[in-house]
Design a protein around this motif. Sequence first.
Motif, PDB file in Angstrom:
ATOM      1  N   GLN A   1     -11.299   9.651   3.044  1.00 51.83           N
ATOM      2  CA  GLN A   1     -10.231   8.982   3.450  1.00 51.83           C
ATOM      3  C   GLN A   1     -10.071   7.483   4.182  1.00 51.83           C
ATOM      4  OE1 GLN A   1      -7.701   8.537   1.220  1.00 51.83           O
ATOM      5  NE2 GLN A   1      -7.676  10.895  -0.344  1.00 51.83           N
ATOM      6  N   LEU A   2     -11.478   8.082   5.205  1.00 54.85           N
ATOM      7  CA  LEU A   2     -11.861   7.297   6.601  1.00 54.85           C
ATOM      8  C   LEU A   2     -13.148   6.418   6.394  1.00 54.85           C
ATOM      9  CD1 LEU A   2     -10.188   9.542   9.251  1.00 54.85           C
ATOM     10  CD2 LEU A   2      -9.566   7.834   7.188  1.00 54.85           C
ATOM     11  N   ARG A   3     -14.215   6.590   6.068  1.00 54.92           N
ATOM     12  CA  ARG A   3     -15.656   5.638   6.038  1.00 54.92           C
ATOM     13  C   ARG A   3     -15.656   5.724   4.462  1.00 54.92           C
ATOM     14  NH1 ARG A   3     -16.356   2.611   7.509  1.00 54.92           N
ATOM     15  NH2 ARG A   3     -18.554   2.712   8.216  1.00 54.92           N
ATOM     16  N   SER A   4     -15.483   6.587   3.405  1.00 52.01           N
ATOM     17  CA  SER A   4     -16.032   6.308   3.307  1.00 52.01           C
ATOM     18  C   SER A   4     -17.469   7.082   2.754  1.00 52.01           C
ATOM     19  CB  SER A   4     -16.443   5.102   1.638  1.00 52.01           C
ATOM     20  OG  SER A   4     -17.732   4.606   2.037  1.00 52.01           O
ATOM     21  N   PHE A   5     -17.900   7.517   0.708  1.00 50.32           N
ATOM     22  CA  PHE A   5     -19.097   8.547   0.748  1.00 50.32           C
ATOM     23  C   PHE A   5     -20.230   7.789   1.297  1.00 50.32           C
ATOM     24  CE2 PHE A   5     -22.810   9.744  -1.178  1.00 50.32           C
ATOM     25  CZ  PHE A   5     -22.999  11.273  -1.112  1.00 50.32           C
ATOM     26  N   SER A   6     -20.099   6.415   0.500  1.00 50.58           N
ATOM     27  CA  SER A   6     -21.489   5.620   1.300  1.00 50.58           C
ATOM     28  C   SER A   6     -21.223   5.699   2.444  1.00 50.58           C
ATOM     29  CB  SER A   6     -21.527   4.141   0.492  1.00 50.58           C
ATOM     30  OG  SER A   6     -19.624   3.924   0.397  1.00 50.58           O
ATOM     31  N   GLY A   7     -20.007   5.108   3.405  1.00 51.15           N
ATOM     32  CA  GLY A   7     -20.031   4.761   4.619  1.00 51.15           C
ATOM     33  C   GLY A   7     -20.852   5.877   5.285  1.00 51.15           C
ATOM     34  N   ILE A   8     -20.235   6.950   5.870  1.00 53.85           N
ATOM     35  CA  ILE A   8     -20.581   8.361   6.035  1.00 53.85           C
ATOM     36  C   ILE A   8     -22.022   8.602   6.037  1.00 53.85           C
ATOM     37  CG2 ILE A   8     -19.973   9.498   4.405  1.00 53.85           C
ATOM     38  CD1 ILE A   8     -19.147   9.762   8.585  1.00 53.85           C
ATOM     39  N   SER A   9     -21.953   8.303   5.050  1.00 53.75           N
ATOM     40  CA  SER A   9     -24.082   8.140   4.793  1.00 53.75           C
ATOM     41  C   SER A   9     -24.750   7.481   5.273  1.00 53.75           C
ATOM     42  CB  SER A   9     -24.128   8.608   3.492  1.00 53.75           C
ATOM     43  OG  SER A   9     -23.638   9.341   2.560  1.00 53.75           O
TER      44      SER A   9
ATOM     45  N   ILE B   1     -24.199   8.152   9.819  1.00 51.42           N
ATOM     46  CA  ILE B   1     -24.778   8.956  10.231  1.00 51.42           C
ATOM     47  C   ILE B   1     -26.292   9.432  11.031  1.00 51.42           C
ATOM     48  CG2 ILE B   1     -26.068  12.130   9.466  1.00 51.42           C
ATOM     49  CD1 ILE B   1     -23.626  12.109   7.354  1.00 51.42           C
ATOM     50  N   ARG B   2     -26.805   8.139   9.919  1.00 47.49           N
ATOM     51  CA  ARG B   2     -28.003   7.770  10.467  1.00 47.49           C
ATOM     52  C   ARG B   2     -28.185   6.446  11.785  1.00 47.49           C
ATOM     53  NH1 ARG B   2     -28.540   7.299   4.681  1.00 47.49           N
ATOM     54  NH2 ARG B   2     -28.319   5.167   4.432  1.00 47.49           N
ATOM     55  N   ARG B   3     -27.095   5.758  11.469  1.00 50.46           N
ATOM     56  CA  ARG B   3     -26.663   4.238  12.318  1.00 50.46           C
ATOM     57  C   ARG B   3     -26.215   4.800  13.698  1.00 50.46           C
ATOM     58  NH1 ARG B   3     -23.581  -0.260   9.235  1.00 50.46           N
ATOM     59  NH2 ARG B   3     -22.666   1.955   8.319  1.00 50.46           N
ATOM     60  N   CYS B   4     -24.926   6.245  13.750  1.00 52.84           N
ATOM     61  CA  CYS B   4     -24.445   5.775  14.742  1.00 52.84           C
ATOM     62  C   CYS B   4     -23.863   7.170  15.225  1.00 52.84           C
ATOM     63  CB  CYS B   4     -23.347   4.855  15.223  1.00 52.84           C
ATOM     64  SG  CYS B   4     -22.175   5.572  13.731  1.00 52.84           S
ATOM     65  N   PRO B   5     -24.931   8.407  14.184  1.00 49.17           N
ATOM     66  CA  PRO B   5     -24.452  10.445  14.835  1.00 49.17           C
ATOM     67  C   PRO B   5     -23.658  10.495  15.522  1.00 49.17           C
ATOM     68  CG  PRO B   5     -27.044   9.786  15.580  1.00 49.17           C
ATOM     69  CD  PRO B   5     -26.226   8.059  14.972  1.00 49.17           C
ATOM     70  N   ASP B   6     -23.357  10.027  17.419  1.00 50.17           N
ATOM     71  CA  ASP B   6     -23.280  10.774  17.892  1.00 50.17           C
ATOM     72  C   ASP B   6     -21.541  10.098  17.426  1.00 50.17           C
ATOM     73  OD1 ASP B   6     -25.176  11.461  19.162  1.00 50.17           O
ATOM     74  OD2 ASP B   6     -25.888  10.245  20.632  1.00 50.17           O
ATOM     75  N   LYS B   7     -21.200   8.944  17.481  1.00 45.62           N
ATOM     76  CA  LYS B   7     -20.091   9.085  16.616  1.00 45.62           C
ATOM     77  C   LYS B   7     -19.687   9.582  15.737  1.00 45.62           C
ATOM     78  CE  LYS B   7     -20.013   3.979  19.381  1.00 45.62           C
ATOM     79  NZ  LYS B   7     -19.602   2.765  18.705  1.00 45.62           N
TER      80      LYS B   7
END
Length: 385
Positions: A194-202, A205-211
């Motif tokens: 609901q928040l970042r979307s499937f493509s967004g969270i994928s 995970i690479r761009r800002c893993p700690d966040k």
Amino acid sequence: MNDAMKQQTLANNKIFEDVFDGKIPSRVPILVNMDNAFCLEYAGYNLHNEQYSIEKTLEAVDITTRDFAADTTLGITIRLPQLYKILGAKNFKMGADGFLQHPEVRGMEVEDYDDFIKDPMKTLWDTILPRIYENLKLPGFAGQKVLAQAFFTFASNMGAIREGGKRIAEKYGLSTYTMASAASAEPLDTLSDQLRSFSGISKDIRRCPDKVIAACEALLPLCLKAGLSPNSSHYNRTFIPLHMAPYMRQKDFEKFYWPTFKAYVEGLYAAGAASNLFVEQDWMRYLDYLYDLPEQTLMCFEYGDPRAIKEKLGDKHIINGLYPISLLKSGTEQECTDKAKELMDILAPGGGFIFGFDKAILRLRDINPDNLKAVFKCVHEYGVY
């Protein structure tokens, strides 16, 4: 409810209680996920019109439950088109044929992570929800009115559905236990769904893993709150759909998914609520992880090797699913009942098995109703211990 039906309901409840308590029941119980859209279509109602009516929905659920002779009420829904209309929802849209679709949405942007991690509730209310529910953006009293209407609609309709489902179960002497007393995704799935979307969270995970990790940890208390209802218990369970894990590399699963997923299930267990997991797609590489969850967790598998699943998990957990609903549409009655017997032969010995399908039955066109009736009859007769 007359005395005979009351005793039958208690007997059917006992079958589920035995399974949930790690005991061998008198027979294999049936627990399936069926959408109210199936019930409405089966009863001859129009989705566009009658889906908005709780009364018509419950009539359709009553007819379907009566005709299909499962062990619980069939077709209780948690999706309310009237609620989404009030809110101006982007995350659930009615299709041309009246069926509610869940398009990919993004209510949270990358730049929102810091605020979300600091105060997820405030960021949800102030920033994210108005992006998903457009009518919450209305100025002043108009927006407040939308929020009040939405809360009232949800509470009153879900209350009517819950009580109606219980009455229907008792009318036919069925178990009053259902697929879910509450429903909530675990943290990473909530973040992606609901928040970042499937493509967004994928990408995240690479761009800002700690966040991503910090956001999942911030979400955990909110997920726990959403996953508990006043009647949650070891028997009235929390439904948790599992989405992202099969599409992740195992090292990413271990880093981003597993820690807060495990903490979520353990948190529910500590609060007295057990879990019903919908194990979507293929989780065969994760069976050892699933084994480490609290005992008697119910796991509905979409795909996988039933023998391996029974061997790995059957001494600790409850197995459900794996029966392909595609066979109910394309197979003969004999093929359908043979498949049910095959799965019972593998999964029922020693207990820890509840019969169910690999997917929710959403529409009337998904299956041949006569095959479904034959399978339920077969399970009742063949699944006796």
